[in-house]
Write an enzyme that holds these catalytic residues in place. Sequence first.
Site, mmCIF file in Angstrom:
data_model
loop_
_atom_site.group_PDB
_atom_site.id
_atom_site.type_symbol
_atom_site.label_atom_id
_atom_site.label_comp_id
_atom_site.label_asym_id
_atom_site.label_seq_id
_atom_site.Cartn_x
_atom_site.Cartn_y
_atom_site.Cartn_z
ATOM 1 N N ARG A 183 0.859 -1.186 0.000
ATOM 2 C CA ARG A 183 0.000 0.000 0.000
ATOM 3 C C ARG A 183 0.889 1.228 0.000
ATOM 4 O O ARG A 183 2.105 1.123 0.161
ATOM 5 C CB ARG A 183 -1.015 0.003 1.150
ATOM 6 C CG ARG A 183 -0.655 -0.582 2.483
ATOM 7 C CD ARG A 183 0.476 0.100 3.214
ATOM 8 N NE ARG A 183 0.235 1.522 3.407
ATOM 9 C CZ ARG A 183 1.158 2.423 3.614
ATOM 10 N NH1 ARG A 183 2.439 2.070 3.684
ATOM 11 N NH2 ARG A 183 0.871 3.694 3.790
ATOM 12 N N GLY A 184 0.266 2.398 -0.143
ATOM 13 C CA GLY A 184 1.045 3.634 -0.311
ATOM 14 C C GLY A 184 1.129 3.922 -1.807
ATOM 15 O O GLY A 184 1.400 3.008 -2.603
ATOM 16 N N ALA A 185 0.865 5.191 -2.189
ATOM 17 C CA ALA A 185 0.675 5.525 -3.604
ATOM 18 C C ALA A 185 1.833 5.080 -4.516
ATOM 19 O O ALA A 185 1.619 4.317 -5.460
ATOM 20 C CB ALA A 185 0.388 7.015 -3.730
ATOM 21 N N ARG A 199 -7.563 -0.252 -6.488
ATOM 22 C CA ARG A 199 -7.744 0.887 -5.575
ATOM 23 C C ARG A 199 -7.902 2.161 -6.405
ATOM 24 O O ARG A 199 -7.072 2.437 -7.276
ATOM 25 C CB ARG A 199 -6.535 1.004 -4.610
ATOM 26 C CG ARG A 199 -6.406 -0.235 -3.699
ATOM 27 C CD ARG A 199 -5.525 0.033 -2.511
ATOM 28 N NE ARG A 199 -6.161 0.912 -1.563
ATOM 29 C CZ ARG A 199 -5.517 1.482 -0.543
ATOM 30 N NH1 ARG A 199 -4.218 1.262 -0.361
ATOM 31 N NH2 ARG A 199 -6.160 2.270 0.300
ATOM 32 N N GLN A 246 -1.857 2.806 10.017
ATOM 33 C CA GLN A 246 -0.554 2.830 9.326
ATOM 34 C C GLN A 246 0.496 3.625 10.096
ATOM 35 O O GLN A 246 1.689 3.351 9.975
ATOM 36 C CB GLN A 246 -0.706 3.439 7.922
ATOM 37 C CG GLN A 246 -1.478 2.581 6.938
ATOM 38 C CD GLN A 246 -2.940 2.957 6.903
ATOM 39 O OE1 GLN A 246 -3.522 3.359 7.913
ATOM 40 N NE2 GLN A 246 -3.568 2.819 5.757
ATOM 41 N N ASP A 256 -1.901 10.912 -2.181
ATOM 42 C CA ASP A 256 -2.342 9.850 -3.093
ATOM 43 C C ASP A 256 -2.704 10.397 -4.458
ATOM 44 O O ASP A 256 -2.554 9.718 -5.465
ATOM 45 C CB ASP A 256 -3.521 9.095 -2.481
ATOM 46 C CG ASP A 256 -3.017 8.247 -1.329
ATOM 47 O OD1 ASP A 256 -2.924 8.771 -0.211
ATOM 48 O OD2 ASP A 256 -2.663 7.081 -1.573
ATOM 49 N N ASN A 312 -5.164 12.612 0.551
ATOM 50 C CA ASN A 312 -4.256 11.750 1.325
ATOM 51 C C ASN A 312 -5.119 11.010 2.344
ATOM 52 O O ASN A 312 -6.343 11.202 2.424
ATOM 53 C CB ASN A 312 -3.156 12.591 1.988
ATOM 54 C CG ASN A 312 -2.066 11.726 2.596
ATOM 55 O OD1 ASN A 312 -1.547 10.808 1.949
ATOM 56 N ND2 ASN A 312 -1.708 11.971 3.835
ATOM 57 N N LYS A 313 -4.485 10.173 3.119
ATOM 58 C CA LYS A 313 -5.190 9.326 4.091
ATOM 59 C C LYS A 313 -6.209 10.103 4.916
ATOM 60 O O LYS A 313 -5.948 11.223 5.343
ATOM 61 C CB LYS A 313 -4.146 8.673 5.005
ATOM 62 C CG LYS A 313 -4.672 7.756 6.082
ATOM 63 C CD LYS A 313 -5.598 6.690 5.568
ATOM 64 C CE LYS A 313 -5.005 5.872 4.441
ATOM 65 N NZ LYS A 313 -6.022 5.075 3.709
HETATM 66 O O1 MRU Z 1 -4.441 3.395 2.258
HETATM 67 P P1 MRU Z 1 -2.953 3.556 2.139
HETATM 68 O O2 MRU Z 1 -2.188 2.997 3.285
HETATM 69 O O3 MRU Z 1 -2.452 3.047 0.801
HETATM 70 O O4 MRU Z 1 -2.766 5.124 2.150
HETATM 71 C C1 MRU Z 1 -1.473 5.664 2.067
HETATM 72 C C2 MRU Z 1 -1.414 7.131 2.195
HETATM 73 O O5 MRU Z 1 -2.397 7.812 2.346
HETATM 74 C C3 MRU Z 1 -0.060 7.753 2.047
HETATM 75 O O6 MRU Z 1 0.038 8.920 2.811
HETATM 76 C C4 MRU Z 1 0.158 8.123 0.557
HETATM 77 O O7 MRU Z 1 -0.096 7.014 -0.258
HETATM 78 C C5 MRU Z 1 1.514 8.646 0.294
HETATM 79 S S1 MRU Z 1 2.704 7.370 0.349
HETATM 80 C C6 MRU Z 1 4.242 7.958 -0.026
#
Ligand code: MRU
Length: 357
Positions: free
Chosen positions: A53-55, A96, A205, A246, A256-257
Amino acid sequence: MVAHHNPVYPVRWDRENQCVMLIDQTRLPAEYTTIAIRNSTEMAQAIKTMIVRGAPAIGVAAAYGMALGAREIKVGNTTEFLAQLEAIAASLRQTRPTAVNLFWAIERMLKTAGDPSASVAEIQTQLLQTAQEIQAEDLQTCQAIGKHGAKVLPETPERLNLLTHCNAGALATAGYGTALGVVRSAWEQGRLNRVYADETRPRLQGAKLTAWECVQEGIPVTVITDNMAAHCMQQGMIHAVVVGADRISANGDTANKIGTYSVALAAKAHNIPFYVAAPLSTVDFKLAHGDEIPIEERDSTEVAQVGDTRITPEGVEYYNPAFDVTPAELIAAIITEKGAVTPEELITLGSEVRGRN
Ligand code: MRU
């Protein structure tokens, strides 16, 4: 004793076994395990279930998903091959919706595959190479973001306390991280006192992954629950906020999250600079404003439960958006691999970079 896994690479091509190894992020920090991904279906499942996970990391993972999928296509005819590859792309796009890096990486892979002079075997080889390039570039990009970010952080008499939300670290990228890249860079320069990590309900996270990464690096970290952030700011404990993204629309609005928006509002109220650290591949220049960004909604069990324990009574409804949009006016700067800019300057930076490429 803490076992150290440093540096952290969440996605790794295993040349010997011709598969992708993912760190299983759903099991950290209790267990550090890796999982072998052998085809595009397994990769799509791993992205959906947040093993990865993470963009930027899901962009890299999707690129490898395309490369693995391409190798399974058993036709010699390029047109038929491309039709099947498009179907694989479609299934990876379904995983996603919010992080644009996923779509960006898939498009780049399809472009690689579109070379009219190449045979199927050549395209299959090129696709693996492109996935490896995307990964290598992301690592460099994050290091550049870290360097630029450290320059914009405020000058303070004492060392900095930085607050972050979710995990925008090595685990969320090819390695190093975006927001945590800025943190790492400040730490390497001796300018950081400590990181405050919001736990980041519902998936935690921050508490699980950001805290784990900081421990790996020996960076002092304080975990707080999300509802403590404004209080910490009011107490003068936070000098700046750095988060990842994201998807960023052309005007600088940033998805973002979930919970990032409330952190930004609190930071504004306390006159604390709020920075977004993200590669330019996270900017969706096709979208004018943040309200056009698709927001993923996830399963209600994430809200109804803490871990495996149900916390709510029967008979209630749930709402579980995984991301929110922070308006550009709350953002002091967007830190990219090409430098830090204000949200208004983003379009100019984007067209300059595209003009050069
Ligand atoms: O749902 P996730 O864990 O994939 O969400 C991740 C985030 O919101 C991060 O802040 C974002 O992807 C940036 S990662 C460098």
